[in-house]
Design a protein around this motif. Structure first.
Motif, PDB file in Angstrom:
ATOM      1  N   LEU A 323       0.821  -1.222   0.000  1.00  0.00           N
ATOM      2  CA  LEU A 323       0.000   0.000   0.000  1.00  0.00           C
ATOM      3  C   LEU A 323       0.851   1.267   0.000  1.00  0.00           C
ATOM      4  N   PHE A 324       2.036   1.157   0.612  1.00  0.00           N
ATOM      5  CA  PHE A 324       2.891   2.347   0.715  1.00  0.00           C
ATOM      6  C   PHE A 324       3.397   2.839  -0.640  1.00  0.00           C
ATOM      7  N   SER A 325       3.415   1.965  -1.636  1.00  0.00           N
ATOM      8  CA  SER A 325       4.005   2.389  -2.917  1.00  0.00           C
ATOM      9  C   SER A 325       3.029   2.303  -4.085  1.00  0.00           C
ATOM     10  N   GLU A 326       1.741   2.157  -3.779  1.00  0.00           N
ATOM     11  CA  GLU A 326       0.786   2.032  -4.886  1.00  0.00           C
ATOM     12  C   GLU A 326       0.100   3.336  -5.271  1.00  0.00           C
ATOM     13  N   ASN A 327       0.339   4.387  -4.491  1.00  0.00           N
ATOM     14  CA  ASN A 327      -0.237   5.706  -4.794  1.00  0.00           C
ATOM     15  C   ASN A 327      -1.759   5.693  -4.905  1.00  0.00           C
ATOM     16  N   ASP A 328      -2.394   4.879  -4.080  1.00  0.00           N
ATOM     17  CA  ASP A 328      -3.851   4.874  -4.053  1.00  0.00           C
ATOM     18  C   ASP A 328      -4.299   6.024  -3.144  1.00  0.00           C
ATOM     19  N   LYS A 329      -4.988   7.008  -3.743  1.00  0.00           N
ATOM     20  CA  LYS A 329      -5.356   8.205  -2.975  1.00  0.00           C
ATOM     21  C   LYS A 329      -6.235   7.883  -1.772  1.00  0.00           C
ATOM     22  N   ARG A 330      -7.071   6.850  -1.925  1.00  0.00           N
ATOM     23  CA  ARG A 330      -7.971   6.531  -0.806  1.00  0.00           C
ATOM     24  C   ARG A 330      -7.172   6.127   0.425  1.00  0.00           C
ATOM     25  N   PHE A 331      -6.043   5.438   0.204  1.00  0.00           N
ATOM     26  CA  PHE A 331      -5.157   5.057   1.305  1.00  0.00           C
ATOM     27  C   PHE A 331      -4.392   6.275   1.821  1.00  0.00           C
ATOM     28  N   LEU A 332      -3.813   7.023   0.888  1.00  0.00           N
ATOM     29  CA  LEU A 332      -2.949   8.151   1.278  1.00  0.00           C
ATOM     30  C   LEU A 332      -3.697   9.232   2.038  1.00  0.00           C
ATOM     31  N   GLU A 333      -4.984   9.418   1.680  1.00  0.00           N
ATOM     32  CA  GLU A 333      -5.752  10.491   2.306  1.00  0.00           C
ATOM     33  C   GLU A 333      -6.175  10.164   3.745  1.00  0.00           C
TER      34      GLU A 333
END
Ligand code: PHE
Length: 339
Positions: A323-333
């Motif tokens: 998850l740390f390197s997939e650039n999924d905005k839902r995770f990052l936000e």
């Protein structure tokens, strides 16, 4: 009189101005106390009674036209001065959403902040490194398994040039240039040739700490790491050291913190043990000091290295490293930085 009014109406309609000053001059010319239109209105007294109605209407028309025209000229300048005619009217009217910091950046900054308060300054080194800084100067034997193709990414055609497998290479980069006292923190990305899964990745991030001076002891190391752990995970956090082995430290240890979830009682995250491993550390091996130009009879040092993903996992319970390197905005936000 009617002709005069008609002529002036024509004049007023054709008015042009190059500046706000010119507009003001026009206002004075026509509409001030001594202005031409004001004078016409004063003349109104002398108009024969049977023409009063017609002329009255026309004078009023003229006066309103002049006011309108001058205000319109002023508006044009106001637009020009604020540059509003350059407005991009296709742009969204809603506030543009602010980005969020990456969770690994948040955790990295927290680690840096804590050690900065203890006097550690920052040092960085290259990700594409040579064998000397990653392995040889760090006291790895020629046949150490970490040099193996299994772990290390080699730059093709340059067997000596590799992607660093740990930030310990920055220890060497710092010591070769600086005599003690050395007190640095080295954050950075490292690479290992591993199959990507929820628990392993071919790159991740570490923070290395190095302190070299006279009379540095293992107790100093433990004290600094205890303080770090309390700041990072909470005041009631405890630490324990387990003997370990690294080529570049002697003695070496792995450090656990009391489980951040169950506070040491035992749960699924700590597999019932109450402890979580967070870093490797030890006293800098005398041969590492010597290899990097520091007199090991005079100076001693301690070093530690921790994975930022590991610390972030413990803080945020992220189950899958990818998850740390997939650039999924839902995770990052989901992460908000205090700074
Ligand atoms: N370099 C070690 C690793 O990557 C961590 C470490 C750093 C251990 C410094 C001791 C001292 O696992």
């Amino acid at each position: 009189m009617i002709e005069k009014i008609a002529k002036m109406l024509g004049e007023v309609e054709a008015l042009r101005a190059e500046s706000l000053d010119e507009i003001e001059a026009l206002r004075i010319k026509y509409l001030s106390k001594k202005g031409e239109i004001t004078a016409l209105m004063a003349d109104f007294r002398n108009v024969p009674a049977d023409q009063k109605k017609e002329i009255g209407i026309k004078i009023n028309e003229l006066k309103n036209k002049a006011l309108e025209k001058i205000n319109a000229l002023k508006d044009e300048f106001a637009v020009a001065e604020t540059g509003n005619d350059d407005l991009d009217i296709t742009r969204t009217a809603y506030p543009v959403a602010l980005g969020t910091r990456h969770p690994l950046t948040i955790v990295k900054n927290e680690i840096i902040d804590i050690f900065a308060r203890l006097g550690f300054s920052l040092a960085e080194g290259p990700e594409v490194e040579d064998d000397w800084h990653v392995f040889s100067s760090m006291n790895f034997a020629e046949d150490h398994p970490a040099r193996d193709m299994q772990d290390t990414f080699f730059v093709e055609a340059h067997p000596d040039i590799i992607l660093r497998t740990h930030t310990s290479s920055v220890q060497s980069r710092v010591m070769e240039k600086q005599q003690p006292p050395v007190r640095v923190l080295c954050p950075g990305r490292v690479y290992r040739n591993e199959a990507i899964s929820a628990r392993a990745h071919c790159f991740f991030h570490q923070v290395e700490g190095l302190y070299v001076d006279e009379n540095v002891s293992f107790t100093d190391l433990m004290q600094v790491l205890l303080l770090f752990s309390k700041e990072m995970f909470g005041e009631d956090t405890q630490i324990r050291m387990r003997p370990s082995y690294f080529p570049f430290t002697e003695p070496s240890a792995e450090m656990d913190v009391s489980c951040t979830l169950c506070k040491g009682k035992g749960c699924a995250m700590c597999k019932g043990s109450g402890w979580l491993e967070i870093l490797g550390c030890g006293m800098v091996h005398p041969q590492v000091l010597e290899a990097n130009g520091i007199d090991s009879t005079k100076y001693k040092g301690y070093a530690f290295g921790m994975g930022i993903e590991r610390i972030a996992n413990l803080k945020y319970q992220v189950k899958d490293l990818r998850l740390f390197s997939e650039n999924d905005k839902r995770f990052l936000e989901e992460f908000e930085a205090a700074n």
